[in-house]
Design a protein around this motif. Structure first.
Motif, PDB file in Angstrom:
ATOM      1  N   ILE A 110       0.841  -1.202   0.000  1.00 10.51           N
ATOM      2  CA  ILE A 110       0.000   0.000   0.000  1.00 10.51           C
ATOM      3  C   ILE A 110       0.876   1.252   0.000  1.00 10.51           C
ATOM      4  CG2 ILE A 110      -1.676   1.330   1.367  1.00 10.51           C
ATOM      5  CD1 ILE A 110      -2.909  -1.025  -0.118  1.00 10.51           C
ATOM      6  N   GLN A 125      -1.653   3.878   3.814  1.00 12.81           N
ATOM      7  CA  GLN A 125      -0.763   3.071   4.651  1.00 12.81           C
ATOM      8  C   GLN A 125      -1.046   3.301   6.140  1.00 12.81           C
ATOM      9  OE1 GLN A 125       0.805   5.293   2.407  1.00 12.81           O
ATOM     10  NE2 GLN A 125       2.441   6.378   3.477  1.00 12.81           N
ATOM     11  N   TYR A 128      -3.839   0.833   6.783  1.00  8.56           N
ATOM     12  CA  TYR A 128      -3.369  -0.544   6.692  1.00  8.56           C
ATOM     13  C   TYR A 128      -2.285  -0.874   7.724  1.00  8.56           C
ATOM     14  CZ  TYR A 128      -6.152  -1.599   2.624  1.00  8.56           C
ATOM     15  OH  TYR A 128      -7.202  -1.840   1.787  1.00  8.56           O
TER      16      TYR A 128
END
Length: 162
Positions: A110, A125, A128
């Motif tokens: 990502i 990010q 994630y």
């Protein structure tokens, strides 16, 4: 430092829940009172909820309250139960490490993609990273739990208090 470590998850869970509730409340007021929705509120609340869930996983591991089937443990003789509980904690640890390692891979992909969220422009990010952080903390909490259970093997009244 011990107090901070013992309550680390709460330092994130409480503000996240509070902020998420406020944002959702403001969104409801905007939608039903002013007939005008905020474009960013639902997305931000969703991402806060994602982080809240992963901190809650670590929180439940620290308190030894994660999902388990007591009926299955009670099938074993009393002398064997502490060892079965340690085995179950090791299985949860293995799962946590697996998810954390997988989380590193997903986080890297990502980050490399440069993906951003549609409404608030947040680099994805950060979203994630939640499973990675949550399951690294969970793995650490599981190690602490396993060590505690091993130390308490000779004290059956301590082990059964889960």
């Amino acid at each position: 430092m011990k107090y901070v470590w013992d309550h680390l998850e709460e330092f994130f869970i409480i503000p996240l829940m509070f902020a998420m509730s406020i944002i959702i409340f403001i969104q409801v007021i905007m939608r039903y009172v002013f007939q005008n929705s905020l474009t960013w509120s639902e997305e931000l609340a969703r991402y806060m909820f994602v982080w809240l869930v992963y901190f809650a996983v670590s929180f439940t591991a620290r308190r030894e309250k994660h999902i388990r089937i007591d009926a299955a443990i009670n099938l074993y003789p009393k002398k064997m139960r502490p060892y079965i509980e340690i085995l179950s904690e090791i299985i949860v640890l293995a799962f946590s490490v697996f998810i954390a390692v997988t989380g590193v891979t997903v986080f890297q992909k990502i980050t490399w993609s440069g993906q951003i969220s549609p409404a608030i422009g947040l680099p994805m990010q950060f979203v994630y990273a939640a499973p990675l952080v949550g399951f690294v903390l969970t793995a650490i909490r599981q190690i602490e739990c396993i060590i505690k259970r091993i130390k308490n093997l000779n004290k059956p009244e301590e082990v059964s208090k889960v």
